[in-house]
Design a protein around this motif. Structure first.
Motif, PDB file in Angstrom:
ATOM      1  N   GLY A 168       0.800  -1.219   0.000  1.00  0.00           N
ATOM      2  CA  GLY A 168       0.000   0.000   0.000  1.00  0.00           C
ATOM      3  C   GLY A 168       0.827   1.260   0.000  1.00  0.00           C
ATOM      4  N   VAL A 169       2.160   1.133   0.140  1.00  0.00           N
ATOM      5  CA  VAL A 169       3.038   2.296   0.128  1.00  0.00           C
ATOM      6  C   VAL A 169       3.812   2.299  -1.182  1.00  0.00           C
ATOM      7  CG1 VAL A 169       5.002   3.432   1.203  1.00  0.00           C
ATOM      8  CG2 VAL A 169       3.253   2.354   2.626  1.00  0.00           C
ATOM      9  N   SER A 170       3.722   3.384  -1.909  1.00  0.00           N
ATOM     10  CA  SER A 170       4.409   3.485  -3.196  1.00  0.00           C
ATOM     11  C   SER A 170       5.829   3.986  -2.996  1.00  0.00           C
ATOM     12  CB  SER A 170       3.653   4.432  -4.121  1.00  0.00           C
ATOM     13  OG  SER A 170       3.694   5.754  -3.597  1.00  0.00           O
ATOM     14  N   LEU A 171       6.693   3.678  -3.946  1.00  0.00           N
ATOM     15  CA  LEU A 171       8.072   4.146  -3.876  1.00  0.00           C
ATOM     16  C   LEU A 171       8.135   5.671  -3.966  1.00  0.00           C
ATOM     17  CD1 LEU A 171       9.898   1.461  -6.062  1.00  0.00           C
ATOM     18  CD2 LEU A 171       9.918   1.696  -3.573  1.00  0.00           C
ATOM     19  N   SER A 172       7.167   6.277  -4.673  1.00  0.00           N
ATOM     20  CA  SER A 172       7.145   7.742  -4.745  1.00  0.00           C
ATOM     21  C   SER A 172       6.850   8.353  -3.380  1.00  0.00           C
ATOM     22  CB  SER A 172       6.109   8.207  -5.777  1.00  0.00           C
ATOM     23  OG  SER A 172       4.801   7.781  -5.400  1.00  0.00           O
ATOM     24  N   SER A 173       5.983   7.664  -2.590  1.00  0.00           N
ATOM     25  CA  SER A 173       5.696   8.140  -1.226  1.00  0.00           C
ATOM     26  C   SER A 173       6.951   8.069  -0.365  1.00  0.00           C
ATOM     27  CB  SER A 173       4.584   7.305  -0.596  1.00  0.00           C
ATOM     28  OG  SER A 173       3.365   7.485  -1.273  1.00  0.00           O
ATOM     29  N   ILE A 174       7.715   7.018  -0.536  1.00  0.00           N
ATOM     30  CA  ILE A 174       8.950   6.870   0.241  1.00  0.00           C
ATOM     31  C   ILE A 174       9.954   7.948  -0.165  1.00  0.00           C
ATOM     32  CG2 ILE A 174      10.937   5.368   0.657  1.00  0.00           C
ATOM     33  CD1 ILE A 174       9.053   3.009   0.500  1.00  0.00           C
ATOM     34  N   GLU A 175      10.008   8.256  -1.451  1.00  0.00           N
ATOM     35  CA  GLU A 175      10.915   9.303  -1.911  1.00  0.00           C
ATOM     36  C   GLU A 175      10.544  10.646  -1.283  1.00  0.00           C
ATOM     37  OE1 GLU A 175      11.168   9.567  -6.123  1.00  0.00           O
ATOM     38  OE2 GLU A 175      12.524  11.287  -6.113  1.00  0.00           O
ATOM     39  N   GLN A 176       9.245  10.933  -1.221  1.00  0.00           N
ATOM     40  CA  GLN A 176       8.797  12.168  -0.575  1.00  0.00           C
ATOM     41  C   GLN A 176       9.160  12.169   0.911  1.00  0.00           C
ATOM     42  OE1 GLN A 176       4.602  12.543  -1.297  1.00  0.00           O
ATOM     43  NE2 GLN A 176       4.821  12.746  -3.520  1.00  0.00           N
ATOM     44  N   LEU A 177       9.007  11.006   1.533  1.00  0.00           N
ATOM     45  CA  LEU A 177       9.332  10.875   2.957  1.00  0.00           C
ATOM     46  C   LEU A 177      10.817  11.145   3.189  1.00  0.00           C
ATOM     47  CD1 LEU A 177       8.630  10.022   5.872  1.00  0.00           C
ATOM     48  CD2 LEU A 177       9.017   7.652   5.173  1.00  0.00           C
ATOM     49  N   VAL A 178      11.673  10.582   2.343  1.00  0.00           N
ATOM     50  CA  VAL A 178      13.122  10.771   2.484  1.00  0.00           C
ATOM     51  C   VAL A 178      13.488  12.242   2.318  1.00  0.00           C
ATOM     52  CG1 VAL A 178      15.362  10.278   1.428  1.00  0.00           C
ATOM     53  CG2 VAL A 178      13.724   8.431   1.811  1.00  0.00           C
ATOM     54  N   ASN A 179      12.876  12.904   1.355  1.00  0.00           N
ATOM     55  CA  ASN A 179      13.144  14.338   1.169  1.00  0.00           C
ATOM     56  C   ASN A 179      12.749  15.137   2.402  1.00  0.00           C
ATOM     57  OD1 ASN A 179      14.111  13.910  -1.420  1.00  0.00           O
ATOM     58  ND2 ASN A 179      12.116  14.272  -2.395  1.00  0.00           N
ATOM     59  N   LEU A 180      11.630  14.776   3.000  1.00  0.00           N
ATOM     60  CA  LEU A 180      11.165  15.449   4.208  1.00  0.00           C
ATOM     61  C   LEU A 180      12.130  15.221   5.370  1.00  0.00           C
ATOM     62  CD1 LEU A 180       8.954  16.993   5.788  1.00  0.00           C
ATOM     63  CD2 LEU A 180       7.830  14.780   6.174  1.00  0.00           C
ATOM     64  N   LEU A 181      12.568  13.971   5.517  1.00  0.00           N
ATOM     65  CA  LEU A 181      13.494  13.641   6.607  1.00  0.00           C
ATOM     66  C   LEU A 181      14.815  14.387   6.444  1.00  0.00           C
ATOM     67  CD1 LEU A 181      12.893   9.783   6.948  1.00  0.00           C
ATOM     68  CD2 LEU A 181      12.011  11.594   8.419  1.00  0.00           C
ATOM     69  N   ASN A 182      15.332  14.438   5.234  1.00  0.00           N
ATOM     70  CA  ASN A 182      16.589  15.155   5.002  1.00  0.00           C
ATOM     71  C   ASN A 182      16.440  16.641   5.309  1.00  0.00           C
ATOM     72  OD1 ASN A 182      18.528  13.212   4.192  1.00  0.00           O
ATOM     73  ND2 ASN A 182      17.552  13.028   2.193  1.00  0.00           N
ATOM     74  N   LEU A 215       3.942   4.481   6.817  1.00  0.00           N
ATOM     75  CA  LEU A 215       5.115   5.346   6.750  1.00  0.00           C
ATOM     76  C   LEU A 215       5.911   5.302   8.059  1.00  0.00           C
ATOM     77  CD1 LEU A 215       3.686   8.434   4.835  1.00  0.00           C
ATOM     78  CD2 LEU A 215       5.299   6.737   3.986  1.00  0.00           C
ATOM     79  N   VAL A 216       5.201   5.225   9.183  1.00  0.00           N
ATOM     80  CA  VAL A 216       5.888   5.090  10.473  1.00  0.00           C
ATOM     81  C   VAL A 216       6.699   3.803  10.499  1.00  0.00           C
ATOM     82  CG1 VAL A 216       5.533   4.704  12.934  1.00  0.00           C
ATOM     83  CG2 VAL A 216       4.257   6.511  11.774  1.00  0.00           C
ATOM     84  N   SER A 217       6.134   2.739   9.952  1.00  0.00           N
ATOM     85  CA  SER A 217       6.855   1.469   9.880  1.00  0.00           C
ATOM     86  C   SER A 217       8.112   1.609   9.030  1.00  0.00           C
ATOM     87  CB  SER A 217       5.942   0.388   9.289  1.00  0.00           C
ATOM     88  OG  SER A 217       6.665  -0.785   9.018  1.00  0.00           O
ATOM     89  N   VAL A 218       8.004   2.326   7.919  1.00  0.00           N
ATOM     90  CA  VAL A 218       9.160   2.554   7.053  1.00  0.00           C
ATOM     91  C   VAL A 218      10.244   3.337   7.794  1.00  0.00           C
ATOM     92  CG1 VAL A 218       9.976   3.740   4.982  1.00  0.00           C
ATOM     93  CG2 VAL A 218       7.855   2.409   4.903  1.00  0.00           C
ATOM     94  N   VAL A 219       9.839   4.390   8.512  1.00  0.00           N
ATOM     95  CA  VAL A 219      10.807   5.204   9.262  1.00  0.00           C
ATOM     96  C   VAL A 219      11.524   4.352  10.302  1.00  0.00           C
ATOM     97  CG1 VAL A 219      11.061   7.105  10.901  1.00  0.00           C
ATOM     98  CG2 VAL A 219       9.606   7.372   8.890  1.00  0.00           C
ATOM     99  N   ASP A 220      10.779   3.525  11.020  1.00  0.00           N
ATOM    100  CA  ASP A 220      11.374   2.656  12.030  1.00  0.00           C
ATOM    101  C   ASP A 220      12.469   1.777  11.430  1.00  0.00           C
ATOM    102  OD1 ASP A 220       8.422   2.057  14.100  1.00  0.00           O
ATOM    103  OD2 ASP A 220      10.022   3.535  14.234  1.00  0.00           O
TER     104      ASP A 220
END
Length: 341
Positions: A168-182, A215-220
């Motif tokens: 249910g999580v797309s790679l584009s969502s993860i890319e956005q998440l990484v940009n936010l974290l950085n 997304l929380v699971s991905v961050v963990d």
């Protein structure tokens, strides 16, 4: 079960032997102000304590010395807290009231003062996680369901961790998440990354309502960074001053241990809070079977960051070392909170 008289006599023998490093006789014990028994009575009790394994009689000496079992009983049941000498306490306090904003200098000064006060070998183990800061986070997709997170610190340390992309999580969502974290986390100490995500980025993450939990699971998974331990030592030659280590082969074996980071880490690592004492053969390595190791952890925000340890002979001044480590780790934890809070 020991009688009260046996407990008093065992305590007296341990404390006399710690100070003088000579077998303790019944007359020596009888002269102590806290012992009100005759030398003959003490001699009989010493024989019984030896039979029970608490004391040993070296060679043909009339005196006794504590066994490892005797030290263990003393530490667990007989040893009370000790007020530190005013000069020692002031030296520790001065260390943490000085304006040291460099962590490595703080650690080096701490381990040096500890070996100086105790006259034993002191060690501090600490993960680089509290030393390094995030420089950059990158994610490389492997396929639709897995990716590799690459965490780069400001000191150049690189940690790679493979993680599963939740359904249910797309790679584009993860890319956005990484940009936010950085954008939000760059420059923070690594150990604070997860806490900062939940404290500072909750609102922004929550905008992805349908994917928030994923997304929380991905961050963990991404921020579960493994870091290498760092070892700081001081006073490694102090064992040469102890009468138990006149045997150069024993000293050589000990010195070789301090050249092996993995071995030192295994010996001194402590997973639980509080002060821990390992005596003689309770240590896992034969070269330190005639030594005792006392360790205590220091922490920030409830997370253990490292271990302070002291290695000395089994004839160690346990009361002093335990009391000193309690004060020192409390002050070190407080100092780190001020540096990185």
């Amino acid at each position: 079960m020991l009688t009260e008289r046996q407990r008093q006599i065992l305590k007296a023998i341990v404390e006399e032997y710690i100070v003088h490093a000579e077998p303790v006789g019944s007359r020596t014990v009888s002269k102590r102000e806290d012992i009100g028994y005759s030398a003959a009575t003490i001699r009989n009790e010493m024989a019984d304590l030896e039979d029970m394994g608490f004391l040993e009689q070296p060679h043909t000496s009339a005196g006794r010395i504590p066994s490892h079992f005797g030290y263990r009983y003393y530490v667990d049941y007989l040893m009370g807290p000790q007020r530190l000498e005013r000069e020692d306490l002031l030296e520790v306090r001065r260390l943490f009231t000085s304006q040291m904003d460099a962590l490595e200098l703080t650690i080096q000064q701490t381990v040096s003062i500890l070996s100086k006060i105790t006259n034993y070998t002191s060690i501090i183990l600490g993960p680089e996680v509290y030393h390094n800061k995030l420089k950059h986070l990158q994610v490389i997709p492997l396929n639709e369901r897995s990716a590799v997170a690459i965490v780069v610190s400001d000191t150049g340390h690189v940690d790679q961790r493979r993680f599963t992309v939740p359904e249910g999580v797309s790679l584009s969502s993860i890319e956005q998440l990484v940009n936010l974290l950085n954008a939000k986390l760059s420059g923070l100490p690594l150990y604070r990354l997860k806490r900062s995500v939940y404290q500072e980025l909750y609102a922004e993450l929550n905008r992805h309502v349908e994917q928030y939990e994923f997304l929380v699971s991905v961050v963990d998974q991404m921020l579960a960074v493994d870091v290498d331990g760092r070892v700081f030592t001081s006073g490694t030659t102090n064992m040469l001053t102890q009468p138990e280590f006149r045997d150069l082969d024993k000293v050589k074996a000990l010195m070789e241990i301090f050249e092996q980071t993995d071995t030192v880490t295994r010996l001194f690592a402590a997973n639980d809070a509080g002060v821990h004492v390992r005596i003689g053969q309770e240590n896992s390595i034969e070269a330190v079977n005639n030594c005792s190791i006392v360790t205590a952890t220091f922490s920030v925000d409830g997370r253990s960051l490292g271990t302070v340890g002291v290695l000395g002979p089994t004839r160690m001044d346990y009361r002093k070392v335990v009391s000193l480590l309690q004060v020192l780790t409390d002050d070190l934890s407080r100092h780190l909170r001020q540096l990185y809070g």
